[in-house]
Write an enzyme that holds these catalytic residues in place. Sequence first.
Site, short mmCIF file in Angstrom:
data_model
loop_
_atom_site.label_atom_id
_atom_site.label_comp_id
_atom_site.label_asym_id
_atom_site.label_seq_id
_atom_site.Cartn_x
_atom_site.Cartn_y
_atom_site.Cartn_z
CD1 TRP A 97 -2.62 1.67 0.35
CD2 TRP A 97 -2.21 1.79 2.55
NE1 TRP A 97 -3.41 2.68 0.87
CE2 TRP A 97 -3.18 2.77 2.21
CE3 TRP A 97 -1.81 1.66 3.88
CZ2 TRP A 97 -3.74 3.63 3.16
CZ3 TRP A 97 -2.37 2.51 4.82
CH2 TRP A 97 -3.31 3.49 4.47
CG HIS A 156 10.97 -6.01 4.01
ND1 HIS A 156 9.90 -5.17 4.22
CD2 HIS A 156 10.52 -6.98 3.17
CE1 HIS A 156 8.85 -5.60 3.54
NE2 HIS A 156 9.21 -6.71 2.90
#
Length: 341
Positions: A97, A156
């Site tokens: 998103w 990440h």
Amino acid sequence: MSIDDTSTLSSSNKPREQDHEHENALISNLVDRYKDKLTTFPIEKGCVFGSLYMYQGFWYLSQHKLSIETLFALHETFIARPNDVYVATLPKSGTTWLKAIVFSTVNRSRYKYNCLATHPLRVSNPHKCCPFIETEFYESAPTYNDTHSPRIFGTHTPYTSLPRSIIDSGCRIIYMCRNPKDVLVSLFHFSDKVREQSGDLMKINDAFELFSKGVMPYGPYWDHVKEYNSASLERPTKVLFLTYENMKKDTANGVKRIAEFLGYPFTDEEVDQGSIEEIVKLCSFESLKEVDQKGNYHGVPNGSYFREGKVGDWTNHLTNEMCMILDQITKEKFNGLDILC
């Protein structure tokens, strides 16, 4: 491949078998190059793709495209640019998103006059529009060699383990964290999607035990969040710290804040014309979920990246005892910090 080519990504004619052979060869070479180094690292059973190795206090996959071997290679080769943009998250923290929001916000003038149906986010997974720097290492024509500016990447990787050139370049980083209980539940369901072909499904109790010990890809959760939060306080013009919950509560204001932070503020005319609302709609869970559901991203079905997207879904899966334990850990780890998620 340039970002301009993202509209054709889902229908690329490049043979998939050739891609896999290229990737597997690179993975094999990296594993061989760093195999001796890994023998000195702590190792734990993982909840998604097998074993995890600890490096600099965080857990990493091995023999995978998003792996500790790739991180080592990036440290040796990756050169950041001052106007780069990095979208940083823990897995299952709204990564897809946020990538869509950043991509559409930065590139809104490039696609302003295009039909919405041909917008890259209407024909391609957001991960292809905003690739991970870790996976770009495997591309034969990586985006980070492209001349388009700004380059937008996802990662990440914990803050202190990022390639040094990213920190030194002065580029901007947007970080988003999510309530740990929702991260755990989302990670649990994602792992089952990945594991279902082998039939080796995980129980929620097992996932909870690992997560509460900090054992998850790029975890511990709490240390990952704290590092980026600290960086945002030390370098507020370079690191923006967001929470999934606040972004869900007021997405329009979140989009506006991101645009201002990145140096792409909305003009009064754009606001009056509803440009912010258009981006919110384009990047909505419903809109992103319906795109290319039959495709996959690095072997993982696109549908696996879109399950519920809700705040508080943990109430449907965790016991009261699990919640109490995680709340206590969070309270202790975030003691004195203004982190509400």
